[in-house]
Design a protein around this motif. Structure first.
Motif, PDB file in Angstrom:
ATOM      1  N   MET A 148       0.820  -1.213   0.000  1.00  0.00           N
ATOM      2  CA  MET A 148       0.000   0.000   0.000  1.00  0.00           C
ATOM      3  C   MET A 148       0.856   1.267   0.000  1.00  0.00           C
ATOM      4  O   MET A 148       0.340   2.371   0.190  1.00  0.00           O
ATOM      5  CB  MET A 148      -0.938  -0.011   1.211  1.00  0.00           C
ATOM      6  N   LYS A 149       2.172   1.086  -0.158  1.00  0.00           N
ATOM      7  CA  LYS A 149       3.128   2.199  -0.224  1.00  0.00           C
ATOM      8  C   LYS A 149       3.228   2.979   1.082  1.00  0.00           C
ATOM      9  O   LYS A 149       3.721   4.112   1.095  1.00  0.00           O
ATOM     10  CB  LYS A 149       2.764   3.166  -1.367  1.00  0.00           C
ATOM     11  N   ASP A 150       2.777   2.371   2.170  1.00  0.00           N
ATOM     12  CA  ASP A 150       2.933   3.008   3.485  1.00  0.00           C
ATOM     13  C   ASP A 150       4.237   2.483   4.090  1.00  0.00           C
ATOM     14  O   ASP A 150       4.246   1.598   4.954  1.00  0.00           O
ATOM     15  CB  ASP A 150       1.735   2.664   4.372  1.00  0.00           C
ATOM     16  N   THR A 151       5.344   3.011   3.603  1.00  0.00           N
ATOM     17  CA  THR A 151       6.650   2.471   3.977  1.00  0.00           C
ATOM     18  C   THR A 151       6.990   2.725   5.442  1.00  0.00           C
ATOM     19  O   THR A 151       7.745   1.953   6.038  1.00  0.00           O
ATOM     20  CB  THR A 151       7.743   3.076   3.088  1.00  0.00           C
ATOM     21  N   LYS A 152       6.443   3.785   6.030  1.00  0.00           N
ATOM     22  CA  LYS A 152       6.707   4.033   7.453  1.00  0.00           C
ATOM     23  C   LYS A 152       6.144   2.901   8.303  1.00  0.00           C
ATOM     24  O   LYS A 152       6.833   2.353   9.188  1.00  0.00           O
ATOM     25  CB  LYS A 152       6.089   5.370   7.866  1.00  0.00           C
ATOM     26  N   GLU A 153       4.899   2.514   8.020  1.00  0.00           N
ATOM     27  CA  GLU A 153       4.287   1.419   8.773  1.00  0.00           C
ATOM     28  C   GLU A 153       4.936   0.075   8.442  1.00  0.00           C
ATOM     29  O   GLU A 153       5.063  -0.795   9.306  1.00  0.00           O
ATOM     30  CB  GLU A 153       2.786   1.351   8.481  1.00  0.00           C
ATOM     31  N   SER A 154       5.330  -0.105   7.181  1.00  0.00           N
ATOM     32  CA  SER A 154       5.946  -1.379   6.815  1.00  0.00           C
ATOM     33  C   SER A 154       7.284  -1.555   7.530  1.00  0.00           C
ATOM     34  O   SER A 154       7.593  -2.642   8.025  1.00  0.00           O
ATOM     35  CB  SER A 154       6.124  -1.482   5.302  1.00  0.00           C
ATOM     36  N   VAL A 155       8.085  -0.479   7.599  1.00  0.00           N
ATOM     37  CA  VAL A 155       9.352  -0.562   8.335  1.00  0.00           C
ATOM     38  C   VAL A 155       9.081  -0.884   9.799  1.00  0.00           C
ATOM     39  O   VAL A 155       9.764  -1.726  10.413  1.00  0.00           O
ATOM     40  CB  VAL A 155      10.147   0.756   8.199  1.00  0.00           C
ATOM     41  N   SER A 156       8.080  -0.243  10.388  1.00  0.00           N
ATOM     42  CA  SER A 156       7.751  -0.497  11.796  1.00  0.00           C
ATOM     43  C   SER A 156       7.330  -1.952  12.002  1.00  0.00           C
ATOM     44  O   SER A 156       7.739  -2.600  12.976  1.00  0.00           O
ATOM     45  CB  SER A 156       6.626   0.433  12.250  1.00  0.00           C
ATOM     46  N   SER A 157       6.506  -2.480  11.086  1.00  0.00           N
ATOM     47  CA  SER A 157       6.035  -3.863  11.228  1.00  0.00           C
ATOM     48  C   SER A 157       7.179  -4.855  11.093  1.00  0.00           C
ATOM     49  O   SER A 157       7.289  -5.806  11.883  1.00  0.00           O
ATOM     50  CB  SER A 157       4.956  -4.155  10.172  1.00  0.00           C
ATOM     51  N   PHE A 158       8.036  -4.662  10.087  1.00  0.00           N
ATOM     52  CA  PHE A 158       9.172  -5.576   9.930  1.00  0.00           C
ATOM     53  C   PHE A 158      10.116  -5.488  11.133  1.00  0.00           C
ATOM     54  O   PHE A 158      10.666  -6.504  11.575  1.00  0.00           O
ATOM     55  CB  PHE A 158       9.938  -5.251   8.644  1.00  0.00           C
ATOM     56  N   THR A 159      10.277  -4.298  11.670  1.00  0.00           N
ATOM     57  CA  THR A 159      11.148  -4.128  12.845  1.00  0.00           C
ATOM     58  C   THR A 159      10.552  -4.845  14.055  1.00  0.00           C
ATOM     59  O   THR A 159      11.269  -5.498  14.827  1.00  0.00           O
ATOM     60  CB  THR A 159      11.337  -2.634  13.153  1.00  0.00           C
ATOM     61  N   ARG A 160       9.240  -4.751  14.242  1.00  0.00           N
ATOM     62  CA  ARG A 160       8.603  -5.466  15.346  1.00  0.00           C
ATOM     63  C   ARG A 160       8.786  -6.975  15.186  1.00  0.00           C
ATOM     64  O   ARG A 160       9.017  -7.691  16.173  1.00  0.00           O
ATOM     65  CB  ARG A 160       7.104  -5.121  15.393  1.00  0.00           C
ATOM     66  N   SER A 161       8.683  -7.446  13.958  1.00  0.00           N
ATOM     67  CA  SER A 161       8.904  -8.876  13.711  1.00  0.00           C
ATOM     68  C   SER A 161      10.303  -9.284  14.135  1.00  0.00           C
ATOM     69  O   SER A 161      10.502 -10.296  14.821  1.00  0.00           O
ATOM     70  CB  SER A 161       8.689  -9.178  12.225  1.00  0.00           C
ATOM     71  N   LEU A 162      11.293  -8.477  13.754  1.00  0.00           N
ATOM     72  CA  LEU A 162      12.683  -8.783  14.117  1.00  0.00           C
ATOM     73  C   LEU A 162      12.894  -8.682  15.625  1.00  0.00           C
ATOM     74  O   LEU A 162      13.665  -9.464  16.209  1.00  0.00           O
ATOM     75  CB  LEU A 162      13.630  -7.834  13.378  1.00  0.00           C
ATOM     76  N   ASN A 163      12.199  -7.745  16.263  1.00  0.00           N
ATOM     77  CA  ASN A 163      12.341  -7.602  17.719  1.00  0.00           C
ATOM     78  C   ASN A 163      11.798  -8.824  18.455  1.00  0.00           C
ATOM     79  O   ASN A 163      12.369  -9.265  19.460  1.00  0.00           O
ATOM     80  CB  ASN A 163      11.616  -6.340  18.193  1.00  0.00           C
ATOM     81  N   TRP A 164      10.677  -9.375  17.970  1.00  0.00           N
ATOM     82  CA  TRP A 164      10.156 -10.601  18.578  1.00  0.00           C
ATOM     83  C   TRP A 164      11.163 -11.743  18.417  1.00  0.00           C
ATOM     84  O   TRP A 164      11.424 -12.492  19.361  1.00  0.00           O
ATOM     85  CB  TRP A 164       8.832 -10.999  17.939  1.00  0.00           C
ATOM     86  N   LEU A 165      11.732 -11.855  17.239  1.00  0.00           N
ATOM     87  CA  LEU A 165      12.692 -12.935  16.985  1.00  0.00           C
ATOM     88  C   LEU A 165      13.961 -12.760  17.809  1.00  0.00           C
ATOM     89  O   LEU A 165      14.615 -13.746  18.165  1.00  0.00           O
ATOM     90  CB  LEU A 165      13.038 -12.995  15.493  1.00  0.00           C
ATOM     91  N   ALA A 166      14.308 -11.505  18.120  1.00  0.00           N
ATOM     92  CA  ALA A 166      15.518 -11.241  18.908  1.00  0.00           C
ATOM     93  C   ALA A 166      15.380 -11.736  20.341  1.00  0.00           C
ATOM     94  O   ALA A 166      16.390 -11.866  21.056  1.00  0.00           O
ATOM     95  CB  ALA A 166      15.828  -9.743  18.895  1.00  0.00           C
ATOM     96  N   LYS A 167      14.156 -12.040  20.769  1.00  0.00           N
ATOM     97  CA  LYS A 167      13.965 -12.569  22.118  1.00  0.00           C
ATOM     98  C   LYS A 167      14.482 -14.001  22.250  1.00  0.00           C
ATOM     99  O   LYS A 167      14.661 -14.509  23.351  1.00  0.00           O
ATOM    100  CB  LYS A 167      12.480 -12.540  22.492  1.00  0.00           C
TER     101      LYS A 167
END
Length: 660
Positions: free
Chosen positions: A511-530
């Motif tokens: 949907m070209k909402d790159t701000k939200e997409s970066v935030s979502s991918f970062t949250r995914s990586l943060n969960w995996l970092a646990k």
């Protein structure tokens, strides 16, 4: 013996037999079962009254018939060991009535002595009825040698087959058909023998199937097809025949047998399911999907309709055919699992619009079950919220083996397991697959909403840190069910939450909402970092290895998605960093390599772009899903913000301009 008393007992016996047979023609489970239990208890009490007087030759015919009816009724209402004890006691009392004594309780030896002690045809008819009961008991426990030995003692002059072929002995067997029309029986010796004959042939065929002697199994099943049988049992015989054909690499013959099974009894759901597996083997996707659709409709209709008892036998063939091999062949997954398999198959073959509707139906069905926990016996859950994704699992047993000589890769994406496996369908997995399918259908907000539901119900179940020693944890991971380590359940929750954020990132990216997409991918990586891994040595447990591959792949995909989002935002250095890190986790997806080529090109690093582009074409993708979740098996091009064909053309022109 008082004739009036004999008449009274005869009338009581006849009443119970008539009532039992009448109940078999009724539709209605509780009422039917209650009538049968009353009939069974009635004959038990009648037999006890008769055995309360001394054994008498004048009474023996009626007593043996009442005992026979009681034993037949007991097959569905008592344990087989109790039936055997009662049969043995009946035979010992019969010996007492004719003045013979025997002390053995071994079934074969006792029958050898019994058949020698009785010569009167009236008595012999009653004994042959009881002989069928003994045959059924031995068959239910798969004592084929004992059956063979016992049947050879019947009318020795007629059974002269020297070989050990039990089926040949049965064909020559003649049981007395001289029945006393005044004393009713639950099932005649002729009817009982016909049922026992086909079941005995089936058991021998199933034993051959278990030993992987498919040719011998096929011979037995083909012989069983020629024998008289109830409609439902004959349909099962055709299904077993089809399965043997499939194992012998004769799929067309298998399909023909399954078709015959459905013509005999459309309620034979296993024939439809096995047909779907054969169509999958033949890579006939359209036919496979149609078979699964028919199966799902039939299962739904079967659940809604009252049970039809037309043609029900006094003794169910299921009691006699207790083979686990037969259970495996004739087993059919639950309705929801068939729906899941159908939706999954549609996604794999790019029938996305169909898959979306199927997944929506499946989620609705699962949600309905969750709000009615008693229906699936999940009342041990602390709450509906935890019920959906926590340690308890919705158990839908799956068919335990695949068709013959088909490589594992043929089934690698399909939710059908190999022999010996038991799988549990988790609701979170269904939701994530549904979200992935909605993404493919370009229903971005619907996908985001489904993922948010998964995130909401998992986030409070995840600790701050999860430490795993890969050299040891696989040993604990092999424990299934409620005793499985809580830590591994938490790992599941981490993977689900991270996958949900990853899929949300893909939706925002499209949907070209790159701000939200970066935030979502970062949250995914943060969960995996646990999740922290203490050792790089992975144990040999397959499920544990899959979990580690899932974690690694999810991390790589989230990095790739964030890298593409950074690229779209013009943050090329961050994009380059993430895409390079992604390729350390995933080396087989060209989509990620194309993203890296585009970043190099935008950075003006032409030589590196050309080198990366050439490498992406030289190294063909050799990805093996390794049982990874559906939503992680590809990196969809919906997340790419550039046209691959245009990129290829530009890089090809740049490559030729170099004069290489």
């Amino acid at each position: 013996m008082d004739a009036c008393l004999l008449d009274k007992w005869t009338q009581q016996n006849n009443f119970f037999v008539k009532e039992w047979k009448l109940s078999d023609r009724r539709i209605g489970g509780n009422q039917q079962q209650g009538t049968k239990e009353k009939c069974h208890m009635g004959t038990v009490k009648l037999l006890q009254m008769m055995q309360g007087v001394p054994a008498d030759i004048e009474l023996i015919q009626l007593e043996l018939t009442v005992a026979y009816n009681t034993l037949v009724f007991s097959f569905n209402l008592s344990t087989l060991s109790d039936v055997q004890d009662n049969l043995t006691n009946t035979l010992l009392r019969a010996h007492e009535a004719v003045g013979c004594q025997t002390f053995t309780r071994d079934p074969v030896m006792l029958w050898h002595a019994t058949l020698k002690s009785f010569s009167d045809m009236a008595h012999l008819s009653c004994l042959h009825n009881l002989l069928c009961v003994q045959w059924a008991l031995l068959l239910a426990s798969c004592q084929m040698k004992s059956i063979h030995q016992m049947l050879r003692d019947v009318t020795q002059e007629e059974v002269t087959v020297p070989s050990q072929d039990l089926r040949a002995v049965i064909q020559k067997l003649r049981l007395s058909d001289k029945e006393n029309s005044n004393i009713l029986v639950a099932i005649t010796a002729r009817e009982f023998k016909d049922l026992l004959q086909i079941c005995t042939v089936l058991v021998e065929g199933l034993e051959s199937l278990k030993q992987e002697n498919y040719s011998a199994a096929l011979v037995a099943f083909l012989e069983a097809m020629s024998l008289p049988a109830p409609r439902a049992l004959l349909a099962q015989v055709h299904t077993l025949t089809g399965f043997a054909f499939a194992k012998l690499n004769q799929p067309q013959s298998a399909l023909q047998s399954y078709r015959k099974a459905l013509e005999v009894d459309f309620g034979c759901h296993s024939a439809l399911y096995q047909s779907a597996l054969v169509y999958r083997q033949l890579k006939n996707t359209q036919a496979e999907i149609e078979a699964l659709r028919l199966l799902h409709s039939a299962l739904v209709q079967h659940a809604e309709e009252p049970m039809d008892n037309t043609g029900v036998m006094v003794i169910s063939p299921d009691v006699l055919l207790s083979s686990t091999c037969m259970d495996s062949v004739l087993a059919v997954p639950a309705t929801q699992l068939i729906l899941h398999c159908l939706a999954y198959t549609c996604v794999l073959h790019d029938r996305i619009s169909e898959a979306v509707e199927l997944y929506l139906d499946l989620m609705s069905s699962l949600q309905s079950d969750i709000t009615q926990p008693a229906r699936h016996n999940v009342n041990k859950m602390q709450s509906i919220k935890n019920e959906m994704l926590c340690a308890e699992e919705l158990t839908y047993q799956i068919i335990k083996f695949q068709m013959a000589n088909v490589t594992r890769n043929t089934y690698i994406h399909i939710p059908v397991l190999t022999e010996g496996d038991v799988s549990f369908l988790r609701v979170a997995v269904v939701y994530l697959e549904a979200a992935f399918t909605l993404l493919r259908a370009k229903r971005m907000w619907d996908a985001i909403t489904v993922c948010e539901d998964v995130i909401t119900k998992t986030m409070n179940l995840i600790p701050e840190k999860l430490l795993f020693d890969l050299s040891e944890e696989h040993l604990l991971f092999s424990i299934e069910g409620p005793s499985k380590s809580v830590k591994h359940e938490r790992l599941e929750n981490v993977l689900w939450a991270a996958a949900a954020h990853y899929l949300q990132g893909l939706a925002y990216c499209k949907m070209k909402d790159t701000k939200e997409s970066v935030s979502s991918f970062t949250r995914s990586l943060n969960w995996l970092a646990k999740v922290s891994l203490k050792s790089t040595v992975v144990g040999n447990h397959r499920d544990w290895e899959v979990k580690m591959k899932t974690l690694q792949r999810l991390r790589g995909l989230a990095l790739a998605g964030r890298g593409v989002s950074f690229m779209e935002r013009g943050q090329l250095k961050e994009a380059l960093r993430d895409l390079k890190l992604s390729l350390q986790s995933i080396t087989d997806l060209q989509m990620i390599k194309f993203g890296l080529v585009e970043v190099y090109r935008r950075l003006g690093r032409q030589e590196e772009a050309i080198a990366c582009w050439r490498e992406s074409h030289i190294s063909a993708e050799a990805f093996s899903s390794g049982n990874l979740p559906l939503y992680l098996q590809t990196f969809p091009d919906i997340s790419l913000c550039f046209d691959i064909s245009d990129l290829n053309k530009m890089m090809e022109d740049a490559f030729h301009r170099r004069g290489v």
